[in-house]
Design a protein around this motif. Structure first.
Motif, PDB file in Angstrom:
ATOM      1  N   ILE A  82      -7.842  -2.802   5.362  1.00  0.00           N
ATOM      2  CA  ILE A  82      -8.807  -1.723   5.192  1.00  0.00           C
ATOM      3  C   ILE A  82      -8.976  -0.850   6.549  1.00  0.00           C
ATOM      4  O   ILE A  82      -9.357  -1.769   7.614  1.00  0.00           O
ATOM      5  N   CYS A  83      -9.147   0.096   6.621  1.00  0.00           N
ATOM      6  CA  CYS A  83      -9.468   0.731   7.928  1.00  0.00           C
ATOM      7  C   CYS A  83     -11.094   0.827   8.199  1.00  0.00           C
ATOM      8  O   CYS A  83     -11.609   1.499   7.173  1.00  0.00           O
ATOM      9  N   ARG A  84     -11.568   0.378   9.183  1.00  0.00           N
ATOM     10  CA  ARG A  84     -12.955   0.434   9.372  1.00  0.00           C
ATOM     11  C   ARG A  84     -13.684   1.804   9.632  1.00  0.00           C
ATOM     12  O   ARG A  84     -14.708   1.887   9.526  1.00  0.00           O
ATOM     13  N   SER A  85     -12.749   2.669  10.015  1.00  0.00           N
ATOM     14  CA  SER A  85     -13.286   4.010  10.377  1.00  0.00           C
ATOM     15  C   SER A  85     -13.203   4.888   8.939  1.00  0.00           C
ATOM     16  O   SER A  85     -14.157   5.419   8.809  1.00  0.00           O
ATOM     17  N   CYS A  86     -12.066   5.065   8.526  1.00  0.00           N
ATOM     18  CA  CYS A  86     -11.687   6.078   7.608  1.00  0.00           C
ATOM     19  C   CYS A  86     -11.857   5.670   6.172  1.00  0.00           C
ATOM     20  O   CYS A  86     -11.833   6.315   5.124  1.00  0.00           O
ATOM     21  N   GLY A  87     -11.806   4.241   6.033  1.00  0.00           N
ATOM     22  CA  GLY A  87     -11.648   3.564   4.660  1.00  0.00           C
ATOM     23  C   GLY A  87     -10.184   3.362   4.140  1.00  0.00           C
ATOM     24  O   GLY A  87      -9.941   2.949   2.843  1.00  0.00           O
ATOM     25  N   LEU A  88      -9.230   4.034   4.547  1.00  0.00           N
ATOM     26  CA  LEU A  88      -7.989   3.904   4.147  1.00  0.00           C
ATOM     27  C   LEU A  88      -7.638   2.648   3.757  1.00  0.00           C
ATOM     28  O   LEU A  88      -7.740   1.484   4.234  1.00  0.00           O
ATOM     29  N   THR A  89      -7.017   2.266   2.518  1.00  0.00           N
ATOM     30  CA  THR A  89      -6.833   0.906   2.005  1.00  0.00           C
ATOM     31  C   THR A  89      -5.200   0.807   1.583  1.00  0.00           C
ATOM     32  O   THR A  89      -4.837   1.692   0.923  1.00  0.00           O
ATOM     33  N   VAL A  90      -4.479  -0.167   2.014  1.00  0.00           N
ATOM     34  CA  VAL A  90      -3.204  -0.449   1.622  1.00  0.00           C
ATOM     35  C   VAL A  90      -3.281  -1.943   0.992  1.00  0.00           C
ATOM     36  O   VAL A  90      -3.713  -2.944   1.408  1.00  0.00           O
ATOM     37  N   GLU A  91      -2.768  -1.841  -0.243  1.00  0.00           N
ATOM     38  CA  GLU A  91      -2.651  -3.140  -0.940  1.00  0.00           C
ATOM     39  C   GLU A  91      -1.376  -3.925  -0.496  1.00  0.00           C
ATOM     40  O   GLU A  91      -0.394  -3.420  -0.322  1.00  0.00           O
ATOM     41  N   ILE A  92      -1.304  -5.136  -0.165  1.00  0.00           N
ATOM     42  CA  ILE A  92      -0.525  -5.950   0.420  1.00  0.00           C
ATOM     43  C   ILE A  92      -0.311  -7.304  -0.471  1.00  0.00           C
ATOM     44  O   ILE A  92      -1.194  -7.691  -1.037  1.00  0.00           O
ATOM     45  N   GLU A  93       0.657  -7.752  -0.517  1.00  0.00           N
ATOM     46  CA  GLU A  93       1.258  -9.187  -0.837  1.00  0.00           C
ATOM     47  C   GLU A  93       1.326 -10.256   0.290  1.00  0.00           C
ATOM     48  O   GLU A  93       1.570  -9.460   1.223  1.00  0.00           O
ATOM     49  N   ALA A  94       0.819 -11.195   0.211  1.00  0.00           N
ATOM     50  CA  ALA A  94       0.623 -12.078   1.379  1.00  0.00           C
ATOM     51  C   ALA A  94       1.029 -13.523   1.037  1.00  0.00           C
ATOM     52  O   ALA A  94       0.253 -14.539   0.734  1.00  0.00           O
ATOM     53  N   THR A  95       2.408 -13.724   0.871  1.00  0.00           N
ATOM     54  CA  THR A  95       3.086 -14.835   0.483  1.00  0.00           C
ATOM     55  C   THR A  95       2.693 -15.938   1.229  1.00  0.00           C
ATOM     56  O   THR A  95       2.214 -17.106   0.869  1.00  0.00           O
ATOM     57  N   ASP A  96       2.560 -15.965   2.747  1.00  0.00           N
ATOM     58  CA  ASP A  96       2.045 -16.890   3.463  1.00  0.00           C
ATOM     59  C   ASP A  96       0.776 -17.429   3.358  1.00  0.00           C
ATOM     60  O   ASP A  96       0.314 -18.592   3.299  1.00  0.00           O
ATOM     61  N   VAL A  97      -0.176 -16.297   3.061  1.00  0.00           N
ATOM     62  CA  VAL A  97      -1.634 -16.615   2.791  1.00  0.00           C
ATOM     63  C   VAL A  97      -1.597 -17.348   1.505  1.00  0.00           C
ATOM     64  O   VAL A  97      -2.317 -18.527   1.347  1.00  0.00           O
ATOM     65  N   LEU A 122      -8.141  -0.999  12.329  1.00  0.00           N
ATOM     66  CA  LEU A 122      -8.116   0.512  12.372  1.00  0.00           C
ATOM     67  C   LEU A 122      -6.579   0.906  11.841  1.00  0.00           C
ATOM     68  O   LEU A 122      -5.715   0.366  12.414  1.00  0.00           O
ATOM     69  N   CYS A 123      -6.434   2.092  10.968  1.00  0.00           N
ATOM     70  CA  CYS A 123      -5.297   2.489  10.563  1.00  0.00           C
ATOM     71  C   CYS A 123      -4.532   3.204  11.819  1.00  0.00           C
ATOM     72  O   CYS A 123      -5.217   3.507  12.767  1.00  0.00           O
ATOM     73  N   GLY A 124      -3.235   3.381  11.788  1.00  0.00           N
ATOM     74  CA  GLY A 124      -2.698   4.138  12.824  1.00  0.00           C
ATOM     75  C   GLY A 124      -3.143   5.434  13.203  1.00  0.00           C
ATOM     76  O   GLY A 124      -3.459   5.705  14.491  1.00  0.00           O
ATOM     77  N   SER A 125      -3.673   6.311  12.425  1.00  0.00           N
ATOM     78  CA  SER A 125      -4.292   7.452  12.784  1.00  0.00           C
ATOM     79  C   SER A 125      -5.716   7.243  13.262  1.00  0.00           C
ATOM     80  O   SER A 125      -6.067   7.980  14.275  1.00  0.00           O
ATOM     81  N   CYS A 126      -6.625   6.368  12.918  1.00  0.00           N
ATOM     82  CA  CYS A 126      -7.880   6.350  13.528  1.00  0.00           C
ATOM     83  C   CYS A 126      -7.588   5.668  14.896  1.00  0.00           C
ATOM     84  O   CYS A 126      -8.471   6.140  15.991  1.00  0.00           O
ATOM     85  N   ALA A 127      -6.602   4.775  15.063  1.00  0.00           N
ATOM     86  CA  ALA A 127      -6.422   4.329  16.252  1.00  0.00           C
ATOM     87  C   ALA A 127      -5.934   5.080  17.380  1.00  0.00           C
ATOM     88  O   ALA A 127      -6.526   5.140  18.465  1.00  0.00           O
ATOM     89  N   ALA A 128      -5.259   5.970  16.899  1.00  0.00           N
ATOM     90  CA  ALA A 128      -4.658   7.246  17.866  1.00  0.00           C
ATOM     91  C   ALA A 128      -5.655   8.053  18.107  1.00  0.00           C
ATOM     92  O   ALA A 128      -5.755   8.513  19.335  1.00  0.00           O
ATOM     93  N   ALA A 129      -6.731   8.447  17.179  1.00  0.00           N
ATOM     94  CA  ALA A 129      -7.631   9.183  17.593  1.00  0.00           C
ATOM     95  C   ALA A 129      -8.812   8.828  18.610  1.00  0.00           C
ATOM     96  O   ALA A 129      -9.422   9.251  19.482  1.00  0.00           O
ATOM     97  N   ARG A 130      -8.853   7.215  18.183  1.00  0.00           N
ATOM     98  CA  ARG A 130      -9.724   6.676  19.220  1.00  0.00           C
ATOM     99  C   ARG A 130      -9.200   6.484  20.599  1.00  0.00           C
ATOM    100  O   ARG A 130      -9.928   6.823  21.641  1.00  0.00           O
TER     101      ARG A 130
END
Length: 137
Positions: A82-97, A122-130
């Motif tokens: 989850i991006c702390r800046s824009c809220g973009l959310t990506v669902e992921i699988e986490a087998t190790d977790v 931060l997602c890539g776009s928000c990190a680049a903007a920062r």
């Protein structure tokens, strides 16, 4: 106990589907109030809790401790980036977790353990903007 499928609950479901990323009940209520729906905050909370209980919405706690919701796009257990800046959310699988959580619980004598793992950053776009803003300063 199943909730009745009222027009208010359906409108909350629609507003949640239209939202980008995770939103708070208060934020969703403000959107609905802006549309003059007449839906109260308590109704929004009940509808969101019901949607989450039935697997139609994801629910998580923000780093600040606020309950956030998002229309669920996949079934079954999953995690989020989850991006702390824009809220973009990506669902992921986490087998190790999953393996770590199971073995940790068993090692301590726990059974039927459940867990919640959400990763905020931060997602890539928000990190680049920062970074661009930092370079401009």
């Amino acid at each position: 106990m199943a909730q009745r499928n009222t027009w208010q609950r359906e409108r909350v479901r629609e507003a949640l589907s239209d939202a980008r990323g995770f939103v708070s009940a208060q934020s969703l209520h403000a959107t609905l109030r802006g549309e003059n729906t007449g839906i109260g905050l308590a109704t929004v909370y009940r509808a969101l809790a019901g949607l989450a209980a039935q697997g139609e919405a994801d629910s998580l706690q923000s780093p600040e401790g606020e309950a956030l919701y998002r229309a669920c796009t996949s079934t079954g257990h999953h995690h989020h980036l989850i991006c702390r800046s824009c809220g973009l959310t990506v669902e992921i699988e986490a087998t190790d977790v999953e393996q770590w959580a199971k073995s940790t619980a068993e090692r301590h004598g726990f059974r039927d353990a459940e867990h919640v793992v959400d990763i905020f950053g931060l997602c890539g776009s928000c990190a680049a903007a920062r970074d661009a803003q930092r370079d401009a300063d």
